[in-house]
Design a protein around this motif. Structure first.
Motif, short mmCIF file in Angstrom:
data_model
loop_
_atom_site.label_atom_id
_atom_site.label_comp_id
_atom_site.label_asym_id
_atom_site.label_seq_id
_atom_site.Cartn_x
_atom_site.Cartn_y
_atom_site.Cartn_z
N LEU A 1 36.77 -2.46 55.61
CA LEU A 1 37.44 -3.58 56.27
C LEU A 1 36.54 -4.81 56.37
O LEU A 1 37.02 -5.93 56.50
CB LEU A 1 37.86 -3.18 57.68
CG LEU A 1 39.11 -2.35 57.85
CD1 LEU A 1 39.28 -1.97 59.31
CD2 LEU A 1 40.33 -3.12 57.37
N SER A 2 35.23 -4.57 56.32
CA SER A 2 34.33 -5.71 56.50
C SER A 2 34.46 -6.71 55.36
O SER A 2 34.00 -7.84 55.46
CB SER A 2 32.88 -5.24 56.63
OG SER A 2 32.55 -4.53 55.47
N LYS B 1 35.35 -8.31 64.41
CA LYS B 1 35.42 -6.92 63.96
C LYS B 1 36.36 -6.74 62.77
O LYS B 1 36.93 -5.67 62.57
CB LYS B 1 35.84 -6.02 65.13
CG LYS B 1 34.86 -6.01 66.30
CD LYS B 1 33.72 -5.03 66.09
CE LYS B 1 32.50 -5.30 66.93
NZ LYS B 1 32.67 -5.15 68.35
N SER B 2 36.56 -7.81 62.02
CA SER B 2 37.36 -7.76 60.79
C SER B 2 38.82 -7.39 60.97
O SER B 2 39.42 -6.75 60.11
CB SER B 2 36.74 -6.78 59.77
OG SER B 2 35.43 -7.15 59.49
#
Lengths: 220, 795
Positions: free
Chosen positions: A150-151, A173-174
């Motif tokens: 997810l980053s 936090k993406s």
């Protein structure tokens, strides 16, 4: 832009069964508000890519993901894609969460299905446009699938300048905001695309998932 | 010549795209264009020179993304890029021989983050991000600030405030609209204009998103809404996707022809955005040669706004909901003291559903930190409700804090003719914008005559003018007094209203409920007085929208006074009201009826059946013998798959309605409370549907839920657990990226509150994963959470 009711009901758990009349009534009552609040927008851009065993190279950025590499193994180019229903939907859902939880839940499901079908439509149009050039498009592949972290949301959004063009950004936090949004990589290939990696049958949760599509729909 | 002076007399030309030009010179997608100021200054200077050569007056510095969020990791600081960018533009101007007026606009683009409550960037952080760059740009010698491509009114406000606080330069601001003429966050054009004019910018307009053709009709609307010089910086047409690339395909000549029309329609500052080149600008300057600007006209509008829409006063009368005010409302008082925002949000949303156009918000209670509570309340109402708000307080500190953070142009309730009142509030309105409710009283009290009230109103108008506040930003309240105290009261109020409107040409507002104080059948009198006041020309009424009589009176008066074209609203509202349904076949015994209603999710029926059962049985008995067994059975059906989540939640809502009846009948000594559960979506996570479902069910089972919301830091969870002596906390996380926050919260809780059990849930979790991060329990669904809570509190 219309909600696919059948999909929305599947998200609500009614995958094999007929919905009860009340759920259906709520769903029908919610739809106008949702369709009014939703402002579907998307942006995309094509890039050449270099695919290696565990990563791909795109616009000078390296994306490490084995699953993505396998998915794109025959591709020389890809489309970076992102789309959102806009923040009006978030506000609507939040308002319902204060006054009417059943409707809030149904709205969530309808919004998810609306986004999916809107994106599917865009993808179909793209597929046809690329077919004219003798090229095939793979299914879309998003951060969060397999080991595609997810980053990378931040990276994709930055390259597409998504905050400016469609108002889509992500939190520290993406997490994508607005919430009902998608980013994805769509491979472009001149051979047959890799096997479908979006359907339920290829998912690691396919034995236990509550939301699995009935077998007949799952063939595609 | 000074930029502000030139704005009064001339057409001015902004330059065109910077990014497009730098990309042609080799900048890659996703690369930060601003860094070119230091990496390749000659390329940036060349772009400036080309636009000067094309005849442009205003150069935009290459600082669109110069904020510490976007520059993070670039190796450059905001101030070095900002300073260098201004220097490059100034160098280009110094070297250029053209005769035109030349200015450097310090360019400010969006942060690239979504502000709270939609995203996670705090308002004050946004103000500092902008302020850092603007300060450096002003210091380096920019002539004006251009805030551009804004797609969220809240971020726009942060940028304008930063410009006002970090420089004294003229401010131009432009927003980006989509094809539906809205901002990406849904804001309407009218809301943008109300906000920007309230904040006192020098010029406003549009850029990016659309081409000149699409902007032309919007420009016409802008002209009617705004009294300021208008800016138009469109793209070279709408973007098209061709061969994997976005292209803009208006030729310089096509662009210039359309922009000439825009200038003739009243755009005074013209330039370009994405896809425009020096060739486009050269054609534009040439096309407009000799054309005189169509100067702005003063629109004299009285307006308030939210981030979504504006409300205008003076056409049809405006209804303002008065329910968010603790005076005489014990339940609201209780909610405010306990910090239960949900109750207040419901009040806001219910009033909105009844058709009011703005909401009064008053949280003044002894023992409350009013500035903080008003701010929190305003922020949470704005997160769910698009109505403009009327901030209602007697505390200047409370005004200042909430005016600063308010998204839009608020209504300020109120000031009066006392010197102190005006000197405290007018400077705040000048800085933050606002529409002021002005009471016609002063140091000597409330004048007994209409003429006396007019005199005070006149003095308020004059004093406001000295602060640079126009009379259009005042709403006069001629004060409703109890008719029971003096026979003349209503007459004087109405006479003052007419007089002040006619003599001063201002708009008026009244709260009507006071008229009936001390008399029977108050609703009747209130509605009659409302009609008389509307007949006297009242522009806005503060009412209780839950009163059908008041709404009836309002709708009738609006129709009779000609504010309801073709009686359309009236017909729509009243012809759809059908006779009540015939009673349905229902089970007869109250407890059976209750079960039936819960099972089928029937709210009204559940409340009725509970009320009925209460006639023969004690409240606690009904909970234990009827409500709980019914809920358990429904829960079981959900768990074995014969009922689905929407149905479970419908039953929960019905049960809630039944519980409300039961609680009404309970003595203070009786208590059905099964224990406290603190719930939170962990820090960094913004998905809260799962947590909300768990909350709804736990409340059904008589647990007192402290809902901390989403994106909750671990400290807040700890504090709530300690404060409420909670033996159970529930945490939710949807994404893999936020599970570490969950783990950190668990570790901290175990350390500081070892007696508190922790249950967790969320899409990415599993039994094993939950154990690994130290949770006591993993709830695979909401019913599992209920069972665990029961287990914890029965041990």
């Amino acid at each position: 832009m219309r909600v696919n009711k059948k999909e929305a009901l599947r998200y609500l758990g009614f995958s094999q069964l007929e919905p009860d009349s009340q759920t259906e009534a709520i769903l029908n009552a919610c739809l106008p508000a949702l369709e009014n609040a939703a402002a579907f927008k998307y942006t995309l851009r094509e890039f050449p890519i270099a695919v290696s065993e565990n990563s791909i190279m795109l616009n000078g950025d390296v994306i490490k993901s084995r699953a993505l590499s396998i998915h794109l193994k025959t591709c020389t180019h890809c489309l970076l894609f992102c789309a959102t229903l806009g923040s009006g939907v978030d506000t609507l859902i939040k308002a319902y969460s204060k006054t009417d939880m059943p409707a809030c839940l149904v709205l969530h499901a309808c919004a998810a299905s609306l986004l999916e079908s809107a994106v599917d439509n865009v993808q179909d149009e793209l597929r046809q446009a690329y077919a004219k050039r003798g090229l095939c498009l793979c299914e879309r592949f998003s951060p969060g699938y397999g080991d595609f972290s997810l980053s990378y949301q931040q990276t994709l959004l930055r390259i597409l300048d998504a905050a400016k063009t469609i108002g889509l950004s992500c939190t520290e936090k993406s997490m994508l905001v607005p919430l009902k949004s998608i980013t994805a990589i769509i491979g472009i290939t001149n051979s047959e695309p890799t096997t479908n990696s979006r359907g339920c049958s290829s998912c690691t949760l396919n034995k236990t998932c509550l939301y699995k599509k009935p077998a007949i729909e799952n063939l595609n | 010549m000074d930029f502000r002076d030139l704005l009064l007399t001339s057409l001015l030309f902004f330059d065109g795209a910077m990014g497009t030009m730098l990309q042609q010179a080799g900048l890659k997608p996703g690369e930060i264009p601003d860094c070119c100021c230091l990496k390749r200054p000659e390329a940036v200077r060349a772009v400036h020179e080309a636009y000067l050569e094309a005849g442009c007056n205003i150069l935009k510095t290459n600082t669109f993304g110069a904020n510490s969020h976007k520059l993070a990791g670039s190796g450059y600081s905001v101030s070095e890029i900002s300073t260098k960018a201004v220097e490059l533009a100034k160098e280009a101007i110094a070297a250029h021989k053209g005769q035109q007026h030349k200015f450097v606009a310090f360019d400010v683009g969006p942060t690239g983050k979504l502000l709270e409550p939609l995203g996670d960037l705090k308002f004050e952080e946004a103000v500092s991000l902008f302020g850092e760059a603007i300060y450096a740009g002003a210091k380096a010698g920019a002539d004006l600030v251009l805030i551009e491509t804004m797609s969220d009114t809240y971020e726009l406000k942060a940028a304008v405030l930063a410009a006002k606080e970090c420089s004294s330069l003229p401010i131009c601001a432009t927003v980006t609209l989509d094809k539906n003429e809205r901002l990406l966050t849904g804001g309407e054009l009218s809301a943008v204009v109300a906000l920007l004019e309230g904040l006192g910018v020098d010029a406003l307009g549009l850029n990016c998103g659309l081409g000149p053709l699409e902007m032309l009709p919007v420009l016409k609307k802008l002209r009617k809404l705004s009294s300021l010089p208008l800016i138009l910086n469109p793209n070279a047409g709408l973007p098209k996707f061709e061969n994997g690339k976005t292209v803009y395909d208006l030729s310089p000549e096509e662009f210039a022809a359309l922009m000439y029309k825009a200038a003739a329609e009243g755009a005074q500052l013209l330039g370009g955005c994405c896809g425009t080149t020096p060739a486009h600008l050269k054609a534009l300057v040439l096309a407009c040669k000799g054309l005189l600007p169509k100067k702005p006209e003063y629109r004299a509008l009285t307006v308030a706004s939210s981030g979504i829409r504006a409300v205008y006063f003076g056409a049809s009368p405006v209804l303002i909901g008065e329910r968010i005010n603790p005076t005489g409302k014990p339940a609201l008082k209780q909610a405010l003291l306990a910090g239960e925002t949900d109750y207040i949000l419901k009040e806001a949303l219910c009033q909105q559903a009844l058709g009011v156009q703005a909401l009064d918000v008053n949280v003044g209670l002894p023992g409350l930190d009013e500035p903080k509570v008003l701010l929190d309340t305003v922020k949470s109402i704005q997160s769910v409700c698009g109505l403009p708000l009327q901030l209602d307080s007697a505390n200047p500190k409370a005004f200042e804090l909430s005016m600063r953070h308010y998204n839009g142009k608020p209504i300020i309730n109120s000031i009066n003719g006392k010197k102190e009142s005006m000197s405290q509030i007018f400077p705040l309105v000048k800085k933050y914008g606002g529409l002021i409710v002005a009471l016609t009283l002063d140091e000597n009290g409330i004048p007994k005559t209409a003429e006396g009230r007019l005199k005070i109103a006149r003095s308020i108008v004059e004093t406001a003018h000295k602060y640079g506040i126009q009379k259009e930003d005042l709403l006069f309240d001629t004060l409703t007094m109890a008719q029971s105290a003096e026979d003349d009261n209503a007459r004087v109020t109405l006479e003052a209203l007419r007089l002040i409107k006619n003599e001063l040409g201002v708009k008026t507002i009244l709260g009507v409920s006071n008229i009936s104080f001390g008399l029977p059948n108050r609703e009747l009198l209130n509605s009659a007085f409302l009609m008389l006041a509307l007949g006297a020309g009242l522009d806005a009424a503060l009412i209780n929208p839950y009163s059908a009589k008041m709404l009836d009176a309002f709708k009738s008066a609006a129709l009779l006074l000609g504010y309801d074209p073709k009686c359309a609203e009236f017909i729509k509202h009243y012809s759809s009201q059908s006779a009540p349904d015939a009673p349905k076949q229902k089970p007869k015994a109250p407890k059976e009826a209750l079960y039936y209603a819960l099972k089928h999710g029937l709210k009204t029926e559940a409340a009725e059946a509970a009320a009925c059962a209460l006639e023969t049985e004690a409240p606690l008995g009904i909970i234990e013998t009827a409500l709980m067994p019914a809920l358990n059975e429904i829960g079981m059906e959900y768990e074995n798959g014969s009922l689905f989540l929407p149905q479970l939640l419908l039953s929960a809502e019905a049960a809630k309605a039944a519980f409300e009846q039961v609680h009404k009948r309970m003595d203070k000594s009786e208590n059905a409370d099964k224990g406290v559960v603190v719930l939170a979506t962990v820090e960094g996570d913004v998905h809260d549907i799962g947590k909300n479902i768990v909350k709804a069910l736990l409340e059904n089972y008589c647990f007192r839920v402290i809902d901390l919301g989403k994106d909750v830091p671990k400290e807040a969870v700890l504090e709530a657990v300690a404060l409420n002596n909670a033996r159970l906390a529930g945490l939710s996380a949807l994404m893999t990226t936020t599970v570490p926050s969950m783990e950190a919260t668990i570790t901290q809780l175990h350390k500081c509150a070892p007696e508190c059990r922790i249950m967790v849930g969320g899409a990415v979790l599993s039994e094993g994963y939950a154990k690994k991060i130290g949770a006591d329990f993993y709830g695979k669904n909401a019913m599992a959470a209920v069972h665990y809570a029961q287990k914890v509190y029965s041990s």
